[in-house]
Design an enzyme around this catalytic site. Sequence first.
Site, PDB file in Angstrom:
ATOM      1  N   ALA A   1      18.506  -9.997  12.885  1.00 19.26           N
ATOM      2  CA  ALA A   1      18.244 -11.438  13.006  1.00 19.26           C
ATOM      3  C   ALA A   1      17.151 -11.865  12.032  1.00 19.26           C
ATOM      4  O   ALA A   1      17.268 -12.881  11.337  1.00 19.26           O
ATOM      5  CB  ALA A   1      17.837 -11.786  14.433  1.00 19.26           C
TER       6      ALA A   1
ATOM      7  N   TYR B   1      15.947  -6.867  14.239  1.00 16.51           N
ATOM      8  CA  TYR B   1      15.715  -6.693  12.795  1.00 16.51           C
ATOM      9  C   TYR B   1      16.793  -7.426  11.980  1.00 16.51           C
ATOM     10  O   TYR B   1      16.476  -8.113  10.993  1.00 16.51           O
ATOM     11  CB  TYR B   1      15.708  -5.197  12.495  1.00 16.51           C
TER      12      TYR B   1
ATOM     13  N   ASP C   1      -2.853  -9.580   8.383  1.00 16.76           N
ATOM     14  CA  ASP C   1      -1.604  -9.410   9.123  1.00 16.76           C
ATOM     15  C   ASP C   1      -0.690 -10.585   8.773  1.00 16.76           C
ATOM     16  O   ASP C   1      -1.070 -11.746   9.007  1.00 16.76           O
ATOM     17  CB  ASP C   1      -1.953  -9.390  10.626  1.00 16.76           C
TER      18      ASP C   1
ATOM     19  N   SER D   1       0.827  -1.213   0.000  1.00 15.34           N
ATOM     20  CA  SER D   1       0.000   0.000   0.000  1.00 15.34           C
ATOM     21  C   SER D   1       0.861   1.264   0.000  1.00 15.34           C
ATOM     22  O   SER D   1       0.366   2.358  -0.255  1.00 15.34           O
ATOM     23  CB  SER D   1      -0.932   0.020   1.218  1.00 15.34           C
TER      24      SER D   1
ATOM     25  N   SER E   1      17.688  -6.977   3.942  1.00 15.62           N
ATOM     26  CA  SER E   1      18.201  -5.630   4.249  1.00 15.62           C
ATOM     27  C   SER E   1      19.711  -5.715   4.423  1.00 15.62           C
ATOM     28  O   SER E   1      20.240  -6.768   4.807  1.00 15.62           O
ATOM     29  CB  SER E   1      17.572  -5.124   5.550  1.00 15.62           C
TER      30      SER E   1
HETATM   31  N1  NAD Z   1      13.355   1.748   3.914  1.00 14.68           N
HETATM   32  C1  NAD Z   1      14.526   1.183   4.036  1.00 14.68           C
HETATM   33  O1  NAD Z   1      15.564   1.849   4.176  1.00 14.68           O
HETATM   34  C2  NAD Z   1      14.658  -0.306   3.969  1.00 14.68           C
HETATM   35  C3  NAD Z   1      15.950  -0.830   3.888  1.00 14.68           C
HETATM   36  C4  NAD Z   1      16.108  -2.192   3.803  1.00 14.68           C
HETATM   37  C5  NAD Z   1      15.020  -3.036   3.794  1.00 14.68           C
HETATM   38  N2  NAD Z   1      13.778  -2.508   3.894  1.00 14.68           N
HETATM   39  C6  NAD Z   1      12.665  -3.449   3.876  1.00 14.68           C
HETATM   40  O2  NAD Z   1      11.801  -3.144   2.789  1.00 14.68           O
HETATM   41  C7  NAD Z   1      10.472  -3.549   3.109  1.00 14.68           C
HETATM   42  C8  NAD Z   1       9.519  -2.384   2.881  1.00 14.68           C
HETATM   43  O3  NAD Z   1       9.857  -1.359   3.773  1.00 14.68           O
HETATM   44  P1  NAD Z   1       9.492   0.194   3.519  1.00 14.68           P
HETATM   45  O4  NAD Z   1      10.761   0.944   3.703  1.00 14.68           O
HETATM   46  O5  NAD Z   1       8.717   0.353   2.282  1.00 14.68           O
HETATM   47  O6  NAD Z   1       8.616   0.451   4.830  1.00 14.68           O
HETATM   48  P2  NAD Z   1       7.079   0.856   5.004  1.00 14.68           P
HETATM   49  O7  NAD Z   1       6.880   0.896   6.476  1.00 14.68           O
HETATM   50  O8  NAD Z   1       6.767   2.039   4.197  1.00 14.68           O
HETATM   51  O9  NAD Z   1       6.324  -0.394   4.375  1.00 14.68           O
HETATM   52  C9  NAD Z   1       6.210  -1.613   5.047  1.00 14.68           C
HETATM   53  C10 NAD Z   1       4.914  -2.242   4.599  1.00 14.68           C
HETATM   54  O10 NAD Z   1       4.751  -3.488   5.288  1.00 14.68           O
HETATM   55  C11 NAD Z   1       3.442  -3.526   5.819  1.00 14.68           C
HETATM   56  N3  NAD Z   1       3.409  -4.332   7.024  1.00 14.68           N
HETATM   57  C12 NAD Z   1       4.157  -4.175   8.136  1.00 14.68           C
HETATM   58  N4  NAD Z   1       3.814  -5.085   9.052  1.00 14.68           N
HETATM   59  C13 NAD Z   1       2.807  -5.823   8.504  1.00 14.68           C
HETATM   60  C14 NAD Z   1       2.028  -6.917   8.966  1.00 14.68           C
HETATM   61  N5  NAD Z   1       2.190  -7.439  10.179  1.00 14.68           N
HETATM   62  N6  NAD Z   1       1.105  -7.444   8.128  1.00 14.68           N
HETATM   63  C15 NAD Z   1       0.922  -6.920   6.911  1.00 14.68           C
HETATM   64  N7  NAD Z   1       1.619  -5.893   6.428  1.00 14.68           N
HETATM   65  C16 NAD Z   1       2.549  -5.350   7.217  1.00 14.68           C
HETATM   66  C17 NAD Z   1       3.115  -2.072   6.140  1.00 14.68           C
HETATM   67  O11 NAD Z   1       1.727  -1.888   6.292  1.00 14.68           O
HETATM   68  C18 NAD Z   1       3.701  -1.368   4.940  1.00 14.68           C
HETATM   69  O12 NAD Z   1       2.810  -1.371   3.869  1.00 14.68           O
HETATM   70  C19 NAD Z   1      10.521  -4.033   4.568  1.00 14.68           C
HETATM   71  O13 NAD Z   1      10.620  -5.436   4.590  1.00 14.68           O
HETATM   72  C20 NAD Z   1      11.798  -3.414   5.107  1.00 14.68           C
HETATM   73  O14 NAD Z   1      12.324  -4.182   6.160  1.00 14.68           O
HETATM   74  C21 NAD Z   1      13.557  -1.168   3.972  1.00 14.68           C
HETATM   75  C1  LIG Z   2      22.450   0.606   8.265  1.00 11.19           C
HETATM   76  C2  LIG Z   2      21.258   1.432   8.665  1.00 11.19           C
HETATM   77  C3  LIG Z   2      21.423   2.808   8.125  1.00 11.19           C
HETATM   78  C4  LIG Z   2      19.941   0.862   8.250  1.00 11.19           C
HETATM   79  C5  LIG Z   2      19.909  -0.203   7.471  1.00 11.19           C
HETATM   80  C6  LIG Z   2      18.726  -0.802   7.095  1.00 11.19           C
HETATM   81  C7  LIG Z   2      17.546  -0.329   7.477  1.00 11.19           C
HETATM   82  C8  LIG Z   2      16.338  -1.032   7.094  1.00 11.19           C
HETATM   83  O1  LIG Z   2      15.249  -0.539   7.362  1.00 11.19           O
HETATM   84  O2  LIG Z   2      16.459  -2.129   6.529  1.00 11.19           O
HETATM   85  C9  LIG Z   2      17.400   0.901   8.259  1.00 11.19           C
HETATM   86  O3  LIG Z   2      16.495   0.697   9.302  1.00 11.19           O
HETATM   87  C10 LIG Z   2      18.726   1.496   8.777  1.00 11.19           C
HETATM   88  O4  LIG Z   2      18.775   1.439  10.164  1.00 11.19           O
END
Ligand code: NAD
Ligand SMILES: CC(C)C1=CC=C(C(=O)O)[C@@H](O)[C@H]1O
Length: 241
Positions: free
Chosen positions: A155, A153, A60, A11, A140
């Site tokens: 882990a 996270y 969820d 979303s 990540s």
């Molecule tokens: N933003 C970053 O820097 C970053 C870096 C590395 C990895 N990630 C990973 O990328 C993915 C997306 O993250 P984002 O940055 O777009 O964050 P975000 O918070 O914008 O999006 C996360 C999405 O996951 C959904 N979600 C969370 N918990 C849920 C649950 N229990 N059931 C159903 N839906 C759920 C949320 O509603 C949201 O739509 C995640 O797995 C995050 O760990 C993000």
């Molecule tokens: C390394 C740090 C800047 C970082 C890495 C990955 C993230 C993620 O959401 O996957 C961030 O939360 C951030 O802390």
Amino acid sequence: MTDTILITGSSRGIGQAVALRLARDGFDIVLHCRSQQAAAEHVAEQIRALGRSARVLCFDVADRAAASAALEADVEAHGAYYGVVCNAGVTADGAFPALSDDDWDRVIHTNLDGFYNVLKPVMMPMIRRRKAGRIVVMSSVSGVMGNRGQVNYSASKAGLIGAVKALAVELAKRKITVNCVAPGLIETEMLDEQIISEAMKAIPMQRTGTVEEVAAAVSFLCSVEAGYITRQVLSVNGGMC
Ligand SMILES: NC(=O)c1ccc[n+]([C@@H]2O[C@H](COP(=O)([O-])OP(=O)(O)OC[C@H]3O[C@@H](n4cnc5c(N)ncnc54)[C@H](O)[C@@H]3O)[C@@H](O)[C@H]2O)c1
Ligand SMILES: CC(C)C1=CC=C(C(=O)O)[C@@H](O)[C@H]1O
């Protein structure tokens, strides 16, 4: 019939960008959200405007019974998926001594159990298609190298890498590839200014990534051209590691 890809947590943020990119690539899309149905429906409208079909599932990912009920019903009604992008995830950061039981449980149940809860109900139907398929899991940089303040996270995201590598071996003969994308610091609602300024020292490219750059990596791994790439972790992190 057009191939369909399910993207969890689509979303907003990275998941939304992945859904729009895969629709532009020509796939039909199953969007997924936990509770933000209006936002997901808005993304669905954008996808339909691109000439692709889109529908929304809400559950969820940490709730095994809810996930299997929604996914089994969707596959029963519309057929098996070509691909799944396990993207939904959460952080609950803090120095290890300060983490609460809930910080640990919520992150593991969402990020790691979510992989099992989503993929288990759709796996046999994907295998029974007897066609190529794609699974992409959002890890990540934290899962690749470990990160201060993110023991829970890191882990969960390292666990996903192990799960992906094992599942890739199991599914290789079925022509279903299984890979991780490991983003670094991507500008979304997950991040605040303090995280960004502290992290900049560790990013050789000296900028955050965009959701479109992550979506491009997912798009490639979902493409026909990536059919010989499996069991891999594709980092999108500006050279962090
Ligand atoms: N933003 C970053 O820097 C970053 C870096 C590395 C990895 N990630 C990973 O990328 C993915 C997306 O993250 P984002 O940055 O777009 O964050 P975000 O918070 O914008 O999006 C996360 C999405 O996951 C959904 N979600 C969370 N918990 C849920 C649950 N229990 N059931 C159903 N839906 C759920 C949320 O509603 C949201 O739509 C995640 O797995 C995050 O760990 C993000
Ligand atoms: C390394 C740090 C800047 C970082 C890495 C990955 C993230 C993620 O959401 O996957 C961030 O939360 C951030 O802390």
